[in-house]
Design a protein around this motif. Structure first.
Motif, PDB file in Angstrom:
ATOM      1  N   ALA A   1      -8.922   4.200 -14.406  1.00  0.00           N
ATOM      2  CA  ALA A   1      -9.614   2.943 -14.165  1.00  0.00           C
ATOM      3  C   ALA A   1      -8.679   1.865 -13.644  1.00  0.00           C
ATOM      4  N   LEU A   2      -7.411   2.194 -13.442  1.00  0.00           N
ATOM      5  CA  LEU A   2      -6.476   1.213 -12.906  1.00  0.00           C
ATOM      6  C   LEU A   2      -6.934   0.718 -11.540  1.00  0.00           C
ATOM      7  N   LEU A   3      -6.781  -0.575 -11.303  1.00  0.00           N
ATOM      8  CA  LEU A   3      -7.049  -1.129  -9.982  1.00  0.00           C
ATOM      9  C   LEU A   3      -5.929  -0.703  -9.033  1.00  0.00           C
ATOM     10  N   PRO A   4      -6.182  -0.719  -7.702  1.00  0.00           N
ATOM     11  CA  PRO A   4      -5.138  -0.290  -6.758  1.00  0.00           C
ATOM     12  C   PRO A   4      -3.805  -0.998  -6.969  1.00  0.00           C
ATOM     13  N   GLY A   5      -3.842  -2.318  -7.190  1.00  0.00           N
ATOM     14  CA  GLY A   5      -2.603  -3.055  -7.402  1.00  0.00           C
ATOM     15  C   GLY A   5      -1.886  -2.617  -8.659  1.00  0.00           C
ATOM     16  N   GLU A   6      -2.642  -2.339  -9.717  1.00  0.00           N
ATOM     17  CA  GLU A   6      -2.047  -1.865 -10.961  1.00  0.00           C
ATOM     18  C   GLU A   6      -1.461  -0.469 -10.792  1.00  0.00           C
ATOM     19  N   ARG A   7      -2.156   0.362 -10.026  1.00  0.00           N
ATOM     20  CA  ARG A   7      -1.670   1.726  -9.775  1.00  0.00           C
ATOM     21  C   ARG A   7      -0.348   1.676  -9.006  1.00  0.00           C
ATOM     22  N   ARG A   8      -0.273   0.807  -8.003  1.00  0.00           N
ATOM     23  CA  ARG A   8       0.960   0.710  -7.205  1.00  0.00           C
ATOM     24  C   ARG A   8       2.103   0.130  -8.031  1.00  0.00           C
ATOM     25  N   GLN A   9       1.771  -0.783  -8.940  1.00  0.00           N
ATOM     26  CA  GLN A   9       2.801  -1.315  -9.827  1.00  0.00           C
ATOM     27  C   GLN A   9       3.349  -0.212 -10.726  1.00  0.00           C
TER      28      GLN A   9
ATOM     29  N   ILE B   1      -3.238   8.671  -3.962  1.00  0.00           N
ATOM     30  CA  ILE B   1      -1.820   8.387  -4.193  1.00  0.00           C
ATOM     31  C   ILE B   1      -1.079   8.255  -2.870  1.00  0.00           C
ATOM     32  N   ARG B   2      -1.400   9.125  -1.913  1.00  0.00           N
ATOM     33  CA  ARG B   2      -0.737   9.044  -0.610  1.00  0.00           C
ATOM     34  C   ARG B   2      -1.042   7.713   0.069  1.00  0.00           C
TER      35      ARG B   2
ATOM     36  N   ASP C   1      -1.614   4.925  -1.510  1.00  0.00           N
ATOM     37  CA  ASP C   1      -0.767   3.962  -2.224  1.00  0.00           C
ATOM     38  C   ASP C   1       0.667   4.001  -1.694  1.00  0.00           C
ATOM     39  N   LEU C   2       1.177   5.211  -1.489  1.00  0.00           N
ATOM     40  CA  LEU C   2       2.557   5.350  -1.007  1.00  0.00           C
ATOM     41  C   LEU C   2       2.701   4.802   0.405  1.00  0.00           C
ATOM     42  N   ARG C   3       1.666   4.986   1.227  1.00  0.00           N
ATOM     43  CA  ARG C   3       1.711   4.404   2.575  1.00  0.00           C
ATOM     44  C   ARG C   3       1.788   2.885   2.501  1.00  0.00           C
ATOM     45  N   GLU C   4       1.009   2.292   1.603  1.00  0.00           N
ATOM     46  CA  GLU C   4       1.021   0.835   1.443  1.00  0.00           C
ATOM     47  C   GLU C   4       2.392   0.353   0.961  1.00  0.00           C
ATOM     48  N   LEU C   5       2.949   1.034   0.009  1.00  0.00           N
ATOM     49  CA  LEU C   5       4.260   0.647  -0.508  1.00  0.00           C
ATOM     50  C   LEU C   5       5.349   0.826   0.548  1.00  0.00           C
ATOM     51  N   SER C   6       5.224   1.910   1.332  1.00  0.00           N
ATOM     52  CA  SER C   6       6.189   2.147   2.406  1.00  0.00           C
ATOM     53  C   SER C   6       6.096   1.065   3.472  1.00  0.00           C
ATOM     54  N   ALA C   7       4.875   0.672   3.836  1.00  0.00           N
ATOM     55  CA  ALA C   7       4.685  -0.375   4.847  1.00  0.00           C
ATOM     56  C   ALA C   7       5.276  -1.699   4.379  1.00  0.00           C
ATOM     57  N   ALA C   8       5.309  -1.905   3.068  1.00  0.00           N
ATOM     58  CA  ALA C   8       5.876  -3.131   2.514  1.00  0.00           C
ATOM     59  C   ALA C   8       7.395  -3.027   2.329  1.00  0.00           C
ATOM     60  N   GLY C   9       7.970  -1.869   2.699  1.00  0.00           N
ATOM     61  CA  GLY C   9       9.403  -1.677   2.590  1.00  0.00           C
ATOM     62  C   GLY C   9       9.904  -1.376   1.193  1.00  0.00           C
ATOM     63  N   LEU C  10       8.990  -0.994   0.287  1.00  0.00           N
ATOM     64  CA  LEU C  10       9.358  -0.770  -1.108  1.00  0.00           C
ATOM     65  C   LEU C  10       9.733   0.672  -1.416  1.00  0.00           C
TER      66      LEU C  10
END
Length: 265
Positions: free
Chosen positions: A8-16, A44-45, A47-56
């Motif tokens: 039930a985690l929100l996308p932002g919580e999942r990425r955190q 999950i992929r 999420d990882l794309r979003e984190l990668s685009a942010a340089g994290l």
């Protein structure tokens, strides 16, 4: 057995949660995260794309690695955590034996090593870094060879085809290799393709290869691969290096040396 995290985690919580895992272990696998969070690997992929685009993070096959800090000028890197780099340098001195031929790659930690080499050290030092050569000019018993080439702005490393050719004409007992990122699966990495060529030549022409790495380098990757991790003979880490990250290098048969603790500032 991995702990199952609520789907039930929100996308932002999942990425955190993913970032916390990356900070802790340096890498994540999409399949494991999907199972723990009870979501699809596709999610999950994304999420990882979003984190990668942010340089994290930097995506790899099946997961992601913690991104290395962005490249910064040598003058700036030299001022960062100098006490920790000196502790690494003091530990790395144990790897250097009298009368060896040593390739000393560019980088702020290797500059710290050059700065504390004993004045009576009897060595042949080959370097592509003018700053390292300058630190050794008063060492009367060191035969110093400075490799020419195009010097990367802000980096302080000479690179290019002529630099690589000159390295290939030599053979060193030890290479003190600089690394922008260091991961057991990806290997030693750097930010510049021409610098990667020079580092690769150093590795190929050396009997042993040692890396002295600050904590922020372990379990991370930069864009250009220099060598497999198991090509490293000895890895010098900080006293408080994350144990889980360090053990993955030991599992590859790499000798691990820990620097002395540094007192808090």
């Amino acid at each position: 057995m991995p702990k199952v995290i609520s789907s039930a985690l929100l996308p932002g919580e999942r990425r955190q949660t993913i970032m916390e895992r990356l900070q802790r272990s340096g890498r994540v696998l999409a399949s494991e995260l999907a199972a723990e969070m009870s979501v699809s690997e596709d999610m999950i992929r994304r999420d990882l794309r979003e984190l990668s685009a942010a340089g994290l993070c930097q995506r790899i096959y099946g997961g992601a690695l913690l991104s290395t800090p962005t490249a910064s000028p040598l003058s700036q890197r030299t001022r960062q955590i100098p006490e920790r780099k000196r502790a690494l340098a003091e530990r790395a001195l144990a790897l250097i034996e009298p009368c060896q031929i040593v390739f000393m790659d560019s980088g702020s930690t290797n500059l710290a090593i050059a700065s504390i080499l004993p004045s009576d050290a009897e060595l042949t030092v080959v370097t592509n870094a003018p700053a390292i050569a300058a630190a050794l000019t008063d060492h009367s018993r060191i035969t110093l060879l400075l490799l020419g080439g195009r010097v990367l702005p802000g980096n302080g490393a000479a690179v290019g085809a002529a630099t690589v050719r000159n390295i290939r004409r030599m053979r060193a007992d030890l290479c003190l290799l600089g690394a922008c990122g260091l991961d057991p699966g990806v290997g030693v990495t750097t930010f510049d393709p021409d610098e990667a060529d020079v580092k690769r030549a150093f590795v190929d022409a050396s009997t042993d290869v040692a890396v002295a790495a600050t904590n922020d380098k372990l379990g991370t990757a930069a864009p250009f691969v220099v060598a497999r991790a198991d090509r490293i003979s000895q890895l010098v880490v900080e006293a408080d290096a994350p144990r889980a990250r360090a053990e993955r290098f030991e599992d590859l048969g790499i000798g691990l040396l820990a620097a002395a603790p540094v007192a808090p500032r």
